[in-house]
Scaffold this motif. Structure first.
Motif, PDB file in Angstrom:
ATOM      1  N   ILE A 229       0.882  -1.163   0.000  1.00 50.26           N
ATOM      2  CA  ILE A 229       0.000   0.000   0.000  1.00 50.26           C
ATOM      3  C   ILE A 229       0.924   1.219   0.000  1.00 50.26           C
ATOM      4  CG2 ILE A 229      -1.702   1.318   1.295  1.00 50.26           C
ATOM      5  CD1 ILE A 229      -2.770  -1.335   2.375  1.00 50.26           C
ATOM      6  N   PRO A 230       0.878   2.037  -1.036  1.00 49.77           N
ATOM      7  CA  PRO A 230       1.824   3.156  -1.128  1.00 49.77           C
ATOM      8  C   PRO A 230       1.529   4.252  -0.108  1.00 49.77           C
ATOM      9  CG  PRO A 230       0.230   3.270  -2.897  1.00 49.77           C
ATOM     10  CD  PRO A 230      -0.041   1.986  -2.165  1.00 49.77           C
ATOM     11  N   CYS A 231       2.540   5.051   0.137  1.00 46.62           N
ATOM     12  CA  CYS A 231       2.373   6.185   1.041  1.00 46.62           C
ATOM     13  C   CYS A 231       1.981   7.428   0.239  1.00 46.62           C
ATOM     14  CB  CYS A 231       3.646   6.424   1.844  1.00 46.62           C
ATOM     15  SG  CYS A 231       5.107   6.902   0.910  1.00 46.62           S
ATOM     16  N   LEU A 232       1.447   8.389   0.929  1.00 49.73           N
ATOM     17  CA  LEU A 232       1.030   9.654   0.325  1.00 49.73           C
ATOM     18  C   LEU A 232       2.194  10.320  -0.407  1.00 49.73           C
ATOM     19  CD1 LEU A 232      -0.991  11.939  -0.107  1.00 49.73           C
ATOM     20  CD2 LEU A 232      -0.460  12.733   2.220  1.00 49.73           C
ATOM     21  N   GLY A 233       3.376  10.266   0.183  1.00 52.03           N
ATOM     22  CA  GLY A 233       4.546  10.889  -0.425  1.00 52.03           C
ATOM     23  C   GLY A 233       4.905  10.308  -1.777  1.00 52.03           C
ATOM     24  N   THR A 234       4.646   9.017  -1.971  1.00 49.07           N
ATOM     25  CA  THR A 234       4.894   8.403  -3.278  1.00 49.07           C
ATOM     26  C   THR A 234       4.082   9.123  -4.338  1.00 49.07           C
ATOM     27  OG1 THR A 234       5.423   6.211  -2.389  1.00 49.07           O
ATOM     28  CG2 THR A 234       4.605   6.297  -4.648  1.00 49.07           C
ATOM     29  N   PHE A 235       2.804   9.345  -4.068  1.00 49.87           N
ATOM     30  CA  PHE A 235       1.948  10.040  -5.035  1.00 49.87           C
ATOM     31  C   PHE A 235       2.422  11.473  -5.246  1.00 49.87           C
ATOM     32  CE2 PHE A 235      -0.925   6.576  -3.971  1.00 49.87           C
ATOM     33  CZ  PHE A 235      -1.473   6.273  -5.201  1.00 49.87           C
ATOM     34  N   ILE A 236       2.754  12.160  -4.160  1.00 50.09           N
ATOM     35  CA  ILE A 236       3.191  13.556  -4.272  1.00 50.09           C
ATOM     36  C   ILE A 236       4.425  13.657  -5.165  1.00 50.09           C
ATOM     37  CG2 ILE A 236       4.176  15.515  -2.983  1.00 50.09           C
ATOM     38  CD1 ILE A 236       1.115  15.197  -2.678  1.00 50.09           C
ATOM     39  N   GLU A 237       5.418  12.809  -4.908  1.00 49.87           N
ATOM     40  CA  GLU A 237       6.626  12.857  -5.732  1.00 49.87           C
ATOM     41  C   GLU A 237       6.332  12.433  -7.170  1.00 49.87           C
ATOM     42  OE1 GLU A 237      10.470  12.445  -2.912  1.00 49.87           O
ATOM     43  OE2 GLU A 237       9.582  10.536  -3.550  1.00 49.87           O
TER      44      GLU A 237
ATOM     45  N   LYS B  77       6.243   1.196 -13.829  1.00 48.86           N
ATOM     46  CA  LYS B  77       7.652   1.313 -13.437  1.00 48.86           C
ATOM     47  C   LYS B  77       7.936   2.641 -12.747  1.00 48.86           C
ATOM     48  CE  LYS B  77       9.793  -1.627 -16.958  1.00 48.86           C
ATOM     49  NZ  LYS B  77      10.656  -1.601 -18.163  1.00 48.86           N
ATOM     50  N   SER B  78       7.420   3.720 -13.323  1.00 49.00           N
ATOM     51  CA  SER B  78       7.702   5.035 -12.737  1.00 49.00           C
ATOM     52  C   SER B  78       7.130   5.147 -11.326  1.00 49.00           C
ATOM     53  CB  SER B  78       7.178   6.155 -13.637  1.00 49.00           C
ATOM     54  OG  SER B  78       5.765   6.198 -13.649  1.00 49.00           O
ATOM     55  N   PHE B  79       5.930   4.603 -11.128  1.00 52.10           N
ATOM     56  CA  PHE B  79       5.313   4.647  -9.804  1.00 52.10           C
ATOM     57  C   PHE B  79       6.067   3.743  -8.821  1.00 52.10           C
ATOM     58  CE2 PHE B  79       2.315   3.401  -6.519  1.00 52.10           C
ATOM     59  CZ  PHE B  79       1.793   4.630  -6.142  1.00 52.10           C
TER      60      PHE B  79
ATOM     61  N   ILE C  85       9.415   4.866  -7.296  1.00 54.31           N
ATOM     62  CA  ILE C  85       9.293   5.799  -6.168  1.00 54.31           C
ATOM     63  C   ILE C  85       8.767   5.062  -4.943  1.00 54.31           C
ATOM     64  CG2 ILE C  85       8.145   7.881  -5.305  1.00 54.31           C
ATOM     65  CD1 ILE C  85       8.104   8.854  -8.250  1.00 54.31           C
ATOM     66  N   SER C  86       7.708   4.313  -5.109  1.00 54.19           N
ATOM     67  CA  SER C  86       7.073   3.623  -3.978  1.00 54.19           C
ATOM     68  C   SER C  86       8.050   2.712  -3.238  1.00 54.19           C
ATOM     69  CB  SER C  86       5.872   2.811  -4.478  1.00 54.19           C
ATOM     70  OG  SER C  86       5.216   2.192  -3.403  1.00 54.19           O
ATOM     71  N   ASN C  87       8.870   1.990  -3.971  1.00 53.59           N
ATOM     72  CA  ASN C  87       9.793   1.038  -3.353  1.00 53.59           C
ATOM     73  C   ASN C  87      10.839   1.703  -2.471  1.00 53.59           C
ATOM     74  OD1 ASN C  87       8.442  -1.066  -4.585  1.00 53.59           O
ATOM     75  ND2 ASN C  87       9.874  -1.207  -6.300  1.00 53.59           N
ATOM     76  N   ARG C  88      11.098   2.975  -2.685  1.00 48.80           N
ATOM     77  CA  ARG C  88      12.084   3.705  -1.874  1.00 48.80           C
ATOM     78  C   ARG C  88      11.652   3.831  -0.410  1.00 48.80           C
ATOM     79  NH1 ARG C  88      15.355   7.692  -4.602  1.00 48.80           N
ATOM     80  NH2 ARG C  88      14.997   9.058  -2.830  1.00 48.80           N
ATOM     81  N   TYR C  89      10.343   3.765  -0.161  1.00 49.91           N
ATOM     82  CA  TYR C  89       9.833   4.116   1.166  1.00 49.91           C
ATOM     83  C   TYR C  89       9.177   2.953   1.921  1.00 49.91           C
ATOM     84  CZ  TYR C  89      10.654   8.549  -1.118  1.00 49.91           C
ATOM     85  OH  TYR C  89      11.240   9.580  -1.807  1.00 49.91           O
TER      86      TYR C  89
END
Length: 175
Positions: A78-86, A140-142, A145-149
């Motif tokens: 489940i992604p975090c809000l910051g993933t979407f923002i970035e 891939k682009s999403f 970013i998501s995997n970083r957090y």
């Protein structure tokens, strides 16, 4: 123990490690009703999040807040809000569709290239995304970013999404 995360813009964001964090043996999946409610809370506030990008990028508890629903391929994270923002801010060619609407839900089949991605307009009305790139490139682009957090989402304090929204609305009303 994670004490900070480095955002895509290079900014180092201080984190608040959970006290007495223990890795759970099993993650209970959310039920369908909870996921539907979380999706509605999220997509009806996409433009509130975008309007408050700076606030979200400056507090790890906002940034790491769970979106509350699965998106992208598979239901593992489940992604975090910051993933979407970035993603919306730094990957516009993948995260905004041909009608210049932000993509908030990613679904489809990378093998066939079929997509069920969704966007939302400023009135909270949902639309099928008109992708500007191949579906796999969107994923891939999403995911990059998501995997970083992922680790920080588990180990650090986060605010619930409804609390983040309430705090952001208070700041808007005070200005």
């Amino acid at each position: 123990m994670i004490e900070s995360i480095v955002l895509l813009n290079g900014h180092k964001l201080h984190c608040y490690p959970k006290q007495n964090y223990v890795q759970p043996k099993y993650n209970r999946p959310l039920n369908h009703e909870a996921i539907r409610a979380n999706k509605r809370l999220f997509y009806t506030n996409v433009f509130n999040f975008i309007l408050n990008t700076d606030e979200i990028l400056n507090d790890s508890r906002y940034f790491l807040a769970s979106a509350g629903y699965y998106t992208s391929i598979g239901s593992t994270v489940i992604p975090c809000l910051g993933t979407f923002i970035e993603w919306w801010k730094y990957c516009k060619r993948y995260s905004w569709d041909a009608d210049n609407l932000p993509i908030w839900a990613i679904s489809g089949n990378p093998m066939t290239g079929s997509s069920g991605c969704a966007t939302v307009d400023m009135n909270g009305i949902l639309h099928s995304a008109k992708l500007q790139h191949r579906f796999i490139e969107i994923v891939k682009s999403f995911n990059n970013i998501s995997n970083r957090y992922i680790a920080a989402q588990k180990e650090c304090e986060i605010y619930p999404l409804d609390y983040v929204l309430a705090r952001l609305l208070i700041k808007i009303n005070n200005h």
